[in-house]
Structures are given as structure tokens and as C-alpha cells.
Scaffold this motif. Sequence first.
Motif, PDB file in Angstrom:
ATOM      1  N   UNK A 106       0.833  -1.215   0.000  1.00 28.64           N
ATOM      2  CA  UNK A 106       0.000   0.000   0.000  1.00 28.64           C
ATOM      3  C   UNK A 106       0.860   1.254   0.000  1.00 28.64           C
ATOM      4  N   UNK A 107       2.002   1.188   0.665  1.00 29.71           N
ATOM      5  CA  UNK A 107       2.883   2.365   0.731  1.00 29.71           C
ATOM      6  C   UNK A 107       3.612   2.588  -0.595  1.00 29.71           C
ATOM      7  N   UNK A 145      -6.738   5.370   2.428  1.00 31.05           N
ATOM      8  CA  UNK A 145      -7.776   4.544   1.809  1.00 31.05           C
ATOM      9  C   UNK A 145      -7.260   3.142   1.508  1.00 31.05           C
ATOM     10  N   UNK A 146      -6.047   3.041   0.966  1.00 25.65           N
ATOM     11  CA  UNK A 146      -5.498   1.726   0.644  1.00 25.65           C
ATOM     12  C   UNK A 146      -5.271   0.903   1.908  1.00 25.65           C
ATOM     13  N   UNK A 147      -4.684   1.538   2.938  1.00 25.65           N
ATOM     14  CA  UNK A 147      -4.397   0.803   4.170  1.00 25.65           C
ATOM     15  C   UNK A 147      -5.681   0.396   4.882  1.00 25.65           C
ATOM     16  N   UNK A 152     -10.062  -3.576   5.978  1.00 29.31           N
ATOM     17  CA  UNK A 152     -11.470  -3.957   5.953  1.00 29.31           C
ATOM     18  C   UNK A 152     -11.689  -5.230   5.131  1.00 29.31           C
ATOM     19  N   UNK A 153     -11.084  -5.286   3.956  1.00 27.44           N
ATOM     20  CA  UNK A 153     -11.313  -6.427   3.068  1.00 27.44           C
ATOM     21  C   UNK A 153     -10.519  -7.674   3.471  1.00 27.44           C
ATOM     22  N   UNK A 154      -9.370  -7.483   4.117  1.00 26.30           N
ATOM     23  CA  UNK A 154      -8.500  -8.622   4.415  1.00 26.30           C
ATOM     24  C   UNK A 154      -8.512  -9.064   5.877  1.00 26.30           C
ATOM     25  N   UNK A 155      -8.828  -8.126   6.777  1.00 26.68           N
ATOM     26  CA  UNK A 155      -8.724  -8.443   8.202  1.00 26.68           C
ATOM     27  C   UNK A 155      -9.953  -7.986   8.994  1.00 26.68           C
ATOM     28  N   UNK A 156     -11.113  -8.014   8.378  1.00 28.82           N
ATOM     29  CA  UNK A 156     -12.318  -7.515   9.053  1.00 28.82           C
ATOM     30  C   UNK A 156     -12.589  -8.262  10.360  1.00 28.82           C
TER      31      UNK A 156
END
Length: 216
Positions: A106-107, A145-147, A152-156
Motif C-alpha cells: 500500500x505504501x 484509503x489503501x491501508x 477492511x477487506x482482508x482483516x475484518x
Amino acid sequence: MKKNKKDTRWMVSVALMAAIVILLANTPLGMIQLPIIKATTVHIPVIVGAVILGPMAGAILGATFGVCSLISNTMAPTLLSFAFSPFLSTTGLAGVLKALWISVGCRIMIGVISGWLWILLKKVKLNSYVSLIITGFAGSMVNTVFVMGSIYFLFAQQYAEAKNVAVSAVFGLIMGTVTASGIPEAIAAAILVTALGKALLKVYQAAWRQPTKQAV
């Protein structure tokens, strides 16, 4: 000869900017510790570097930022450090890859998107001050937003457990972080990137226009 000179200046410039990223990442000014997450300003030199030196430099600086984030979250973990450090993964190889994407991938995107956005804005001949403001704001929001989106999508599920809330509440909490933390960070980045970018662009453009001295 001129190309080699330019390449050397580019590499030295990237190294200097990377040193600034590392310095910020290891001081309170670069990563401000909050109860749940580390709020960062390290993305600012990444954006400035992408503007001055291009998307490739931005990617390198973003990766440097990401590695510093990974180390910080490993050595001084918070409740959400499992999302940034592959060494704290509780979900095996999949968790390791997800953490690497959030901490480093993401960075990298900060530098890549900021660099290409700056190039696009130059092509449409937008005022340089306006271009820097847009690039600074957008680059910072890419980080947030990316982080947060990736969390949210990977570690909800893990995020919900860390916050002690239902999974259904995670989206609202993520959006709250984006609004409460991401937007102020983006405004600050827009101001700082404009001030630093304008000054450094003049310095670098003047330095890179200097003719190469011929050996006697």
C-alpha cells in the motif's frame, strides 16, 4: 556522460529522500503513536520524492516507508499490528502476505500514484501550485484509503476482535478513521507538499540543468 551524470544524481537524490523517510519513521514526528494505530507523516517525503524524481523513485521511497512501518509494528506492536507485521500473523501464510501488502504494498502505491498523477497534471498544464495541492492531498488519501480499505477487506474479523465489536460494525469504524484521521492528514500533506515541493523543484531543476564539466 550526461545520462550517467543524471542517473547518478537521481540515485543520490533517492538515497537522500530515503534517509529522510527512515529518519522520520524513527522519530515521534514521523509516526505518532495513538491507542489503536500509528498516525503517520512519513508519506509526505514519499509524495514529494515522487513529484521531484518520478514514480519509480516514489515506489522506492514508498517501499522504504513500508519496511519502516513493518519494523515499527513488529518491535512496538499495537492492537492492529497484526495487519502490518507478517511476524505477528495469526492466520498463517495468507496472513503474512496480507500484512506485507498492507505494510509495504500500500505504501508503494503512494509513490506510484502520486508520481503519475503529477505527470498527468503537468501534461494538462495545470498551475503548479494547484497540482502540488492535488497531488499532496491525493497521495495522503491513497495511504489512508489503501491501508484502511485493505484492513477492511482482508482483516475484518481480526479488526472486529481487536476493537471488541461485531464484524458488521467494522465498515463504520473504518470510515470513521478515514474521516477523522485521513482527511486532516491529507490537508496537512497538501500544505506541506506544496511548500516543500515548490522549493525543491526549483533546486533540483536548477541543479540538473548545470552542464557536465569536461575532464581536462
